[in-house]
Design an enzyme around this catalytic site. Structure first.
Site, PDB file in Angstrom:
ATOM      1  N   HIS A   4       2.800  11.275  11.802  1.00  0.00           N
ATOM      2  CA  HIS A   4       2.627   9.972  11.809  1.00  0.00           C
ATOM      3  C   HIS A   4       3.266   8.521  12.785  1.00  0.00           C
ATOM      4  CE1 HIS A   4       1.025   5.732  10.099  1.00  0.00           C
ATOM      5  NE2 HIS A   4       2.059   5.552  10.017  1.00  0.00           N
ATOM      6  N   ASP A  15      -3.494   0.368  -2.076  1.00  0.00           N
ATOM      7  CA  ASP A  15      -2.599   0.165  -0.494  1.00  0.00           C
ATOM      8  C   ASP A  15      -3.667  -1.027   0.454  1.00  0.00           C
ATOM      9  OD1 ASP A  15      -0.668   0.346   1.898  1.00  0.00           O
ATOM     10  OD2 ASP A  15      -2.316   1.323   2.939  1.00  0.00           O
ATOM     11  N   ARG A  42       0.150  -8.446   2.012  1.00  0.00           N
ATOM     12  CA  ARG A  42       1.826  -8.734   1.523  1.00  0.00           C
ATOM     13  C   ARG A  42       1.517  -9.229   3.364  1.00  0.00           C
ATOM     14  NH1 ARG A  42       2.881  -3.061   2.366  1.00  0.00           N
ATOM     15  NH2 ARG A  42       4.526  -3.348   3.744  1.00  0.00           N
ATOM     16  N   SER A  50       3.466   2.486   1.146  1.00  0.00           N
ATOM     17  CA  SER A  50       1.916   2.252   2.280  1.00  0.00           C
ATOM     18  C   SER A  50       1.952   3.044   2.807  1.00  0.00           C
ATOM     19  CB  SER A  50       1.626   0.813   2.844  1.00  0.00           C
ATOM     20  OG  SER A  50       0.894   0.694   3.961  1.00  0.00           O
ATOM     21  N   LYS A  82      -0.553   6.691   1.666  1.00  0.00           N
ATOM     22  CA  LYS A  82      -2.236   7.588   2.028  1.00  0.00           C
ATOM     23  C   LYS A  82      -1.698   8.862   3.226  1.00  0.00           C
ATOM     24  CE  LYS A  82      -1.578   3.376   4.719  1.00  0.00           C
ATOM     25  NZ  LYS A  82      -2.135   2.367   5.330  1.00  0.00           N
TER      26      LYS A  82
HETATM   27  N1  URA Z   1       1.150   0.962   8.837  1.00  0.00           N
HETATM   28  C1  URA Z   1       1.291   1.293   7.258  1.00  0.00           C
HETATM   29  O1  URA Z   1      -0.374   1.642   6.944  1.00  0.00           O
HETATM   30  N2  URA Z   1       2.008   0.624   6.084  1.00  0.00           N
HETATM   31  C2  URA Z   1       2.995  -0.916   6.237  1.00  0.00           C
HETATM   32  O2  URA Z   1       3.010  -1.041   5.429  1.00  0.00           O
HETATM   33  C3  URA Z   1       2.782  -0.665   7.269  1.00  0.00           C
HETATM   34  C4  URA Z   1       2.419   0.231   8.801  1.00  0.00           C
END
Ligand code: URA
Length: 454
Positions: free
Chosen positions: A86, A165, A172, A187, A191
């Protein structure tokens, strides 16, 4: 039904720098996802977390609650170990494209659930959609089948993964609570853990084109995410990598696919190759360590068995540069693209209009600002301002020089590409001050700045 807690009490605890209980965290995330905790109450709680933070146990529980809000995929039946990467997002960051087939070509399955670009950083799905016929959406059954047959997927994360999320991120965004390390870390990691990967390599970008512009905050984010991964039994390491300069020489969807194909054909820009190899090495090493610890249950390979040590040894000895130069990774790329309806041999789009930018003096390029170049490519049509906007496949920027290169007055510095030439003016405006040319050369900064593991 009576609720177990009162949102005001939960907010007050965090406002007063208290520690939230597991039950409070489980409840508040679940009740917010169900619409019982109001947007203004969650806004207040997010701001309290922004200001007062979360302890490691609180953050783990917060992440667990986000994972529990949706489904969790499981690859334990696969006959291969799994590893994913990621990236926190950068300009010209096309690494997923060569990296996924490269790693998969060594028998490590890669469940790459990706997103679209928003703002100045591009999205992997937008890049791949410039390949005629390629489709980003797969059902869970299609994903499992493709992971077995091809050994990789690159597809859109389904709506069922960590739905909390999606709601929290949107909130946010409008409450000035995005740039908060525990909230970013939970966050991303909720995932990735829900996605079901056994190993995870994080590419935490640092520099003007990244979320984290300085090394200390990139280190803090990387350490926090590695901690969450380890506590959730996902073998996680992070590389902190430079994003003060765009990666490679292309920024924009089809332009970046072309550059990725160069890497898969054994060429391509040195920084893209270096980062692809560094992340690939980490993914294979993590998969090997996981085989040492757990074997490969789906293949009937027990931990500690001679077969487990043979399979782990093969991954540790894998010759990644050779797999780029001998077509091994390119073959897997072709199978990966075809499996999702794409034609790996199709011509890719070119924008209809170009505009060249020339150097006004002799010297050495000493900087090329990632943020400014990313914003310019976005304005040319490579990215979107709103989720529902379309992107232009051919739009973007090709760089002809990068920091460290000597340049002559009148030499081409970059070419801007778009289908809508009225965008050139705003693109050029974004590029003001984007590069510096000096009399003496600078040394190129390394791509990988640090490695963080537990
Ligand atoms: N990418 C995400 O998936 N979440 C965040 O809070 C920031 C970047």
């Amino acid at each position: 039904m009576a609720e177990r807690f009162d949102a005001v009490d939960v907010i007050q605890t965090k406002r007063d720098r208290g520690v939230l209980s597991d039950a409070q965290i489980d409840w508040v995330i679940d009740a917010y996802t169900r619409g019982v905790v109001a947007e203004e109450q969650m806004s207040a709680l997010l701001m309290a977390v922004f200001l007062n933070g979360l302890t490691r146990p609180e953050l783990n529980r917060w992440t667990d609650a986000m994972i529990a809000s949706g489904e969790r995929l499981d690859y334990s039946h696969l006959s291969r170990p799994t590893a994913d990467k990621h990236s926190t997002g950068g300009v010209g960051d096309k690494i997923t494209l060569p990296l996924t087939p490269l790693v998969a070509s060594f028998g490590v399955a890669v469940p790459q659930l990706s997103g679209r670009g928003l703002g100045h950083t591009g999205g992997t799905l937008d890049k791949l959609e410039s390949i005629p016929g390629w489709r980003p959406s797969l059902s869970n059954e299609e994903m499992y089948a493709q992971m077995d047959e091809v050994g990789a997927v690159i597809c859109a994360a389904g709506a069922g993964l960590a739905p909390a999320d999606r709601k929290l991120y949107a909130l946010r965004d409008v409450t000035a609570t995005v740039a908060c390390i525990p909230l970013i870390a939970s966050s991303i990691m909720s995932k990735k853990i829900a996605e079901g990967t056994g190993c995870l390599v994080l590419d935490v970008k640092c520099g003007s084109g990244a979320f984290m512009s300085d090394l200390d905050s990139a280190r803090d984010l990387a350490t926090t995410m590695v901690g969450i991964g380890s506590d959730h039994k996902v073998r996680t390491v992070a590389l902190i990598t430079d994003m003060s300069t765009p990666l490679g020489l292309t920024i924009g969807n089809a332009l970046e696919v072309r550059e990725s194909l160069e890497v898969l054909a054994g060429g391509g820009p040195a920084d893209v190759v270096e980062l692809t190899l560094a992340l690939g090495r980490e993914m294979l090493d993590a998969a090997a360590a996981r085989i040492d610890d757990e074997g490969i249950p789906g293949a009937g390979v027990a931990a500690g068995s001679p077969e487990a040590s043979r399979r782990a040894g093969q991954l540790r000895e894998a010759d990644l540069p050779k797999a780029l130069s001998n077509g091994q990774a390119m073959d897997t790329w072709a199978r990966l693209i075809s499996a999702q309806g794409g034609n790996p041999h199709a011509d890719l789009a070119w924008a209809t209009h170009t505009h060249e930018v020339f150097a006004r003096e002799n010297g050495y390029v000493t900087s090329m600002d990632a943020l400014k170049v990313g914003v310019a490519a976005w304005r040319l049509g490579a990215g979107r301002a709103r989720k529902e906007d379309a992107v232009q496949a051919g739009a973007g920027i090709v760089l002809h020089a990068k920091p460290g290169d000597a340049i002559q007055k009148g030499q081409k510095l970059m070419t801007l590409h778009t289908d809508t030439p009225e965008r050139f003016e705003r693109g050029l405006e974004a590029l003001k001050g984007a590069w510096t040319i000096a009399d003496t050369p600078t040394t190129r900064s390394p791509v990988v700045l640090e490695k963080i593991s537990e």
